[in-house]
Design an enzyme around this catalytic site. Structure first.
Site, PDB file in Angstrom:
ATOM      1  N   GLU A  78       0.802  -1.587   0.013  1.00  0.00           N
ATOM      2  CA  GLU A  78      -0.416   0.054  -0.318  1.00  0.00           C
ATOM      3  C   GLU A  78       0.605   1.822   0.229  1.00  0.00           C
ATOM      4  O   GLU A  78       0.605   2.259  -0.453  1.00  0.00           O
ATOM      5  CB  GLU A  78      -1.145  -0.249   0.981  1.00  0.00           C
ATOM      6  CG  GLU A  78      -2.253  -1.059   1.481  1.00  0.00           C
ATOM      7  CD  GLU A  78      -1.339  -2.495   1.575  1.00  0.00           C
ATOM      8  OE1 GLU A  78      -0.540  -2.860   1.609  1.00  0.00           O
ATOM      9  OE2 GLU A  78      -2.187  -3.435   1.115  1.00  0.00           O
ATOM     10  N   HIS A  91     -11.720  -5.162   9.977  1.00  0.00           N
ATOM     11  CA  HIS A  91     -11.815  -4.678   8.315  1.00  0.00           C
ATOM     12  C   HIS A  91     -13.480  -3.818   8.573  1.00  0.00           C
ATOM     13  O   HIS A  91     -14.418  -3.817   7.650  1.00  0.00           O
ATOM     14  CB  HIS A  91     -12.423  -5.434   7.693  1.00  0.00           C
ATOM     15  CG  HIS A  91     -11.293  -6.620   6.746  1.00  0.00           C
ATOM     16  ND1 HIS A  91     -10.618  -7.297   7.955  1.00  0.00           N
ATOM     17  CD2 HIS A  91     -10.758  -6.835   6.053  1.00  0.00           C
ATOM     18  CE1 HIS A  91      -9.788  -7.892   7.630  1.00  0.00           C
ATOM     19  NE2 HIS A  91      -9.235  -7.556   6.393  1.00  0.00           N
TER      20      HIS A  91
HETATM   21  C1  LIG Z   1      -2.704  -4.731   4.884  1.00  0.00           C
HETATM   22  C2  LIG Z   1      -3.888  -5.502   3.627  1.00  0.00           C
HETATM   23  N1  LIG Z   1      -3.736  -5.261   3.079  1.00  0.00           N
HETATM   24  C3  LIG Z   1      -4.137  -6.298   2.068  1.00  0.00           C
HETATM   25  C4  LIG Z   1      -5.299  -7.182   3.012  1.00  0.00           C
HETATM   26  C5  LIG Z   1      -6.661  -7.763   1.769  1.00  0.00           C
HETATM   27  N2  LIG Z   1      -5.970  -9.259   1.683  1.00  0.00           N
HETATM   28  C6  LIG Z   1      -6.243  -9.968   2.860  1.00  0.00           C
HETATM   29  S1  LIG Z   1      -6.115 -11.343   1.746  1.00  0.00           S
HETATM   30  C7  LIG Z   1      -4.667 -10.695   0.699  1.00  0.00           C
HETATM   31  C8  LIG Z   1      -4.446 -11.554   0.223  1.00  0.00           C
HETATM   32  C9  LIG Z   1      -3.033 -11.948   0.855  1.00  0.00           C
HETATM   33  O1  LIG Z   1      -2.536 -12.925   0.035  1.00  0.00           O
HETATM   34  P1  LIG Z   1      -1.585 -14.578   0.540  1.00  0.00           P
HETATM   35  O2  LIG Z   1      -1.098 -13.817   1.112  1.00  0.00           O
HETATM   36  O3  LIG Z   1      -0.934 -15.116  -0.614  1.00  0.00           O
HETATM   37  O4  LIG Z   1      -2.227 -15.453   1.147  1.00  0.00           O
HETATM   38  P2  LIG Z   1      -3.540 -16.589   0.701  1.00  0.00           P
HETATM   39  O5  LIG Z   1      -4.498 -15.793   1.151  1.00  0.00           O
HETATM   40  O6  LIG Z   1      -3.359 -16.675  -0.928  1.00  0.00           O
HETATM   41  O7  LIG Z   1      -3.544 -17.614   1.731  1.00  0.00           O
HETATM   42  C10 LIG Z   1      -5.643  -8.970   0.364  1.00  0.00           C
HETATM   43  C11 LIG Z   1      -4.928  -8.845  -0.888  1.00  0.00           C
HETATM   44  C12 LIG Z   1      -5.244  -7.113   3.940  1.00  0.00           C
HETATM   45  N3  LIG Z   1      -5.517  -7.949   4.530  1.00  0.00           N
HETATM   46  N4  LIG Z   1      -4.300  -6.377   4.499  1.00  0.00           N
END
Ligand SMILES: Cc1ncc(C[n+]2csc(CCOP(=O)(O)OP(=O)(O)O)c2C)c(N)n1
Ligand SMILES: Cc1ncc(C[n+]2csc(CCOP(=O)(O)OP(=O)(O)O)c2C)c(N)n1
Ligand SMILES: [Mg+2]
Ligand SMILES: [Mg+2]
Lengths: 326, 325, 326, 325
Positions: free
Chosen positions: D60, D129
């Protein structure tokens, strides 16, 4: 490394348990019983069960947002975890946390923080405390391939490597961050290369092979307990479901899921058990049946438990100040 | 007559005495150990307790994240962030981690940590080294914001903050560091969440914290000559605010001027005013005036910074205006 | 790489200019004429002059907080820079910015942001714009060894490497972050190893040898213009003064400064010039004299210029809203 | 009768039409390109303009830093931050970079960017959230915070925000995405910094934005039955606030209730109340009441979240209380 018979059977049962746990969670999420967003770990059982099995109850475990499996295996009664997801007062966090915030300090489950990358710095503190108090507790933090994009990952790895803190970075590379493939978000061919930039032992391993996961985690644990600092494990795996329960996951190419399902951690473990003649099909069916009892109890408990009282929203905001309600 | 020491020395003494008393207390931050801090506040701690004072990399999120995790393990971190402006780079760790940790753990653990931050303007360092950060944090339940105005308060409030089980942001105004005042040698606590009536008066209440307290006192003397009696309330803890003491004072005087550094819009004075308009509207005899900085990023040139910052004569004018209403 | 005669003489003069500029700034800071904190770049001239010389006016340059040298060499009239430090209305930023915020878009000096690590992500945008607009402007950002601790460095390098953005990360390793030696804040033997964790070409070079700085910067510029992505240069150098003008720098070991002063970038360049017979001592004295004229003019201008008007504090907060004063 | 579309569709349409009109506009963020956004808001943009829509890593600060730098080069980034809570991890880029860039460049350039963020509670996603982030940002001169309440506003205010030359934080309440309303097909602007009087009334003014507007209207109907006439003012832009419109309304009614989601202390309602107590105190006939969330982190369980969030009957009670004063 081949596990001892009892241990392989134990972690196999662990994996069956969390697979079934998640399947039920998915069902109750889809039918609207479980509120909020649910991130399912189906397909990632070996990484969760393997890492947790290589750690002690007294070690600090930081599950990620896709962490129900690890959470259950940390040792909290599955009933209490299920009730938490169902937003019930009997939940391990009284229904105030839900899927993303299940924690239980009594078993070393430090919980997840909904802000990706936050636990990656929080674990510096639990690891620091081990050094400060001169005990050998290890901290293990789960993070996804996408979460590796957060600046906190750098600040954490830089400090942990400089101070040789007892941390195991369990990077669950399940290929995607929501819809974004890890190769589109990161420059490295292998994400473990990132850890090498800090001169930290870094390994890409098969996250679906429980024996490989345990072997590498144990080695990392040993290094950590000896004060030799952090390790990065890139656990190659795959989430069978979309990002959340209900996500159609249209961004995945034809056949990718099927290919990974052939590498199902449960199938891999089962094959080893049968090949080595350590159990019969019937024995494994028995394991499955035992698991069903636990799952059924958990669901029943969650369904029958009461919702929280309104006043429960107001407690523990401050250690020493009461918040007034309406 | 009691001993006089500087505001900086008072903080340093509080740290030494708490480190002495409680071995779960440790300090960390950029240059806080070997050098004793960018402002010299942590002087002498590392040499006495080399295993309890830590120089870190420029990694503020790691500093606060570590503090949160260590708190959960029963330790009491005292982190220094140098300039309060830098809270912006680790803001998430304060508002989404430290502030919510106790709630998340259902009271089984929490972020019993102190974040020391050097706040405010006045040293010609422009818009990235002059912030008043309390407005960023006062809408976040779980946090505590402490703002000492004198050496006596600095020591007693810091001791109380270290012993407090909530995450405390401890604001140290850079223009106060060299001010001197009476400070007991022995260790003592000044209770958090309690405002202090600095001067009793009957016509108007002036709420003022940190450097503004001195300005309010200067203004009050001036106003006394004009026959206006000011009651001065020093919040000491900005959040959670001691509503009772402020309400009691304004219920008596019926008039309020808030003297606050930092932009006016959504400065903490807004909450003080709104709280009163809600709770004791019937006692208000005049408009509630806010004397604040001008709502701009802090410029560098001394003439401009002095123009942007509030000053005693602006307080005098505001009080006269509410009296004339 | 040996530079052409004219070019070596030119950058030598550049270095003499910024050395003298900083010496005067130090004097007027110590006597209280210049307000605020001043971070001097004396000792780091080759890194500043070399990088800037290898770039175009149309490239985007992000100086660090110790950046007066680079700022002057970007092409702003030294008068206007000096007046800015003196907080005068004639300063290039009207006296609103001061030492840490001198910028001049007309020469590609994008300015520093007082929050360390901030320009490291801002430069993603200028580099992105070059790609978006299909031009070949390069972005170069200066950051210190200490600043490498910020999470933004990771987010920036990760994105720049993934998208192959035209960025040159000029990591000025002057050994210290305030009082903290880089080996106490980072785990790597060489900080350039960090860049390799992103599979980015990374080099540790002698930041006091202007020819080496120009050689590596030009190679990085060429890669960037060709769309081959970012480069990390770890420029080994040393700040002769403490962190800020007035800092006694008691944290430095005996003799360290003296050792580095033997590696004075000006002495190194001068020796090359004389060895190659490209100029005589007299020629170099002439250069010094020319510089003195510029410096004297700058000081005179700064001293004689008026302070800003109060109303100057209120402008350009918003593009379309006037702020009211008192 | 005019066409009715959803709030999400209105935002999507504004983005398409502005991308069409101005090629300096581009979008970036996590999953905004190929997938069309976590909430589907950027659907169809990447397929039409593959070179102007960018999926990023979870970075971000890089997203906003890039947006600042690109703005200086004349581009108009529209960044999506998914949940507004995540502003905390890039807070510095908003308050110390974007907000101060124009000031720093003396007007020669600035952060002409839009940051879209999904705000508020109501979907059982607990305390990380569900944030209302405007209080974090309203003390920061240079920023603009826009808060649409209807599909019509969503489109017109987003178009205006993209064309505006200041950094705009555009708040999209998750509970509004599926609401439908009349929206012209052609492109149009709704001016920023202008509040809208939604319903005229004589007894009391209710200030309400985003989801609170609907609740205020429900409450007003209820109150009408009791013979109480409410004037409802929708700020549309939360910062800088349209003081004139609010002042005009309260000067007429003499009473004010602010209906605001998020904790009460230092919610934006505090500034509305303080501003009036300062500017038109003499017109106030009763206490200024704030109907807000309870001051706690947002709990997960539906019964708890519903308890913490404000609702129409609380507005009814508050209005009756000020009328009874
Ligand atoms: C700082 C922040 N940015 C974005 C999000 C939204 N978000 C939640 S899970 C996710 C994807 C995470 O991907 P990964 O780390 O590969 O975990 P996976 O879901 O694949 O298990 C995002 C973008 C968040 N919770 N916190
Ligand atoms: C985010 C942030 N943290 C801390 C500081 C305070 N600070 C300013 S310069 C500096 C040291 C920087 O060291 P380095 O990057 O090596 O640059 P050098 O001063 O050695 O040239 C620090 C800690 C800051 N300005 N911003
Ligand atoms: Mg993933
Ligand atoms: Mg340095």
């Amino acid at each position: 490394m081949a596990l001892k018979k009892e241990r392989l059977l134990k972690v196999y049962q662990d994996m069956v348990l969390i697979r079934r746990f998640e399947e039920e969670v998915d069902r109750y999420a889809k039918n609207g019983t479980i509120p909020g967003f649910i991130h399912l770990s189906i397909g990632q059982e070996a990484s969760q069960a393997g890492v947790v099995d290589a750690l002690r109850k007294t070690d600090f475990k930081f599950p990620d947002h896709r962490g129900h499996g690890a959470i259950v295996l940390c040792g909290t009664d599955p009933k209490l975890v299920m009730a938490e997801l169902f937003a019930k007062s009997t939940g391990v966090n009284g229904g105030r946390g839900g899927s993303m915030h299940v924690n239980d300090l009594s078993v070393g489950n430090m919980g997840f923080n909904g802000i990706q990358g936050s636990t990656v710095v929080t674990c510096l503190g639990t690891a620091f405390a081990s050094v400060y108090k001169k005990n050998d507790a290890v901290s293990a933090v789960f993070l996804g391939d996408g979460t590796l994009g957060e600046g906190t990952c750098h600040e954490s790895m830089n400090m942990a490597a400089t101070w040789k803190l007892p941390i195991i970075y369990c990077l669950l590379n399940n290929q995607y961050a929501i819809s974004t493939h890890y190769t589109e978000a990161h420059p490295q061919k292998e994400l473990k290369t990132w850890g090498e930039g800090y001169e930290v032992p870094s390994f890409r391993i098969d996250g679906n092979d429980i024996e490989e996961v345990i072997e590498y985690t144990e080695a990392a644990v040993e290094r950590a307990r000896k004060g030799e600092g952090p390790t990065l494990l890139e656990l190659m795996t795959y989430r069978w479901q979309g990002h959340f329960s209900g996500d159609p996951a249209a961004y995945r190419p034809e056949g990718e899921l099927e290919a990974w399902q052939k590498k199902d951690p449960l199938i891999i473990a089962k094959a080893k058990i049968l090949d080595r003649g350590w159990a019969s099909e019937d024995d494994l069916t028995k394991i499955a049946e035992d698991v069903e009892v636990v799952i059924a109890e958990a669901i029943k408990f969650a369904l029958e438990s009461p919702s929280p009282e309104l006043a429960d929203a107001l407690t523990h905001v401050y250690a020493d100040i009461e918040v007034e309600g309406r | 007559m009691a001993r006089k020491i500087s505001f900086s020395k008072a903080i340093n003494e509080a740290l030494h005495q708490e480190m002495e008393r409680d071995e779960t207390v440790f300090i960390l931050g950029e240059d806080v150990a070997k050098m004793g801090g960018d402002f010299g506040i942590t002087m002498g701690i590392w040499s006495k307790w080399p295993d309890r004072a830590f120089d870190t990399a420029l990694s503020e999120s790691a500093i606060l994240g570590l503090s949160c995790g260590a708190s959960v393990c029963g330790l009491r971190p005292v982190a220094e962030l140098m300039f309060a402006d830098f809270i912006a780079v680790c803001f998430d760790q304060l508002v989404n981690n430290a502030a919510k940790l106790r709630y998340m753990y259902n009271g089984r653990a929490g972020a019993q940590m102190v974040v020391r931050a050097v706040t405010g303007g006045g040293i010609r360092c422009a818009y990235h080294h002059s912030a008043c950060v309390e407005p960023w944090l006062m809408n976040v339940p779980g946090l505590v914001i402490v703002a000492p105005a004198t050496p006596y308060e600095a020591k007693g409030l810091l001791v109380a903050s270290i012993r407090n089980n909530n995450p405390v942001v401890f604001l140290e105004h850079k223009l106060l560091y060299n001010t001197k005042g009476e400070v007991p040698e022995e260790i003592y606590e000044i209770p958090l969440y309690k405002a202090n009536v600095e001067e009793e008066g009957t016509d108007v209440t002036i709420v003022a914290a940190m450097t503004m307290l001195g300005m309010a006192k200067t203004a009050a003397q001036e106003l006394a000559k004009a026959g206006i009696s000011c009651e001065i309330v020093n919040p000491r803890t900005l959040f959670p605010l001691d509503k009772a003491t402020i309400i009691k004072s304004v219920a008596k005087t019926g008039r309020l001027v808030i003297a606050q550094e930092g932009p006016k819009v959504m400065g903490y004075g807004a909450e003080v005013s709104a709280m009163l308009a809600e709770e004791i509207f019937e006692y208000l005899k005049a408009p509630v005036k806010r004397v604040t900085s001008i709502d701009v990023p802090m410029p560098f040139a001394p003439v401009l910074e002095d123009y942007v910052l509030p000053n005693p004569s602006l307080i005098v004018d505001a009080v006269k205006a509410v009296m004339a209403f």
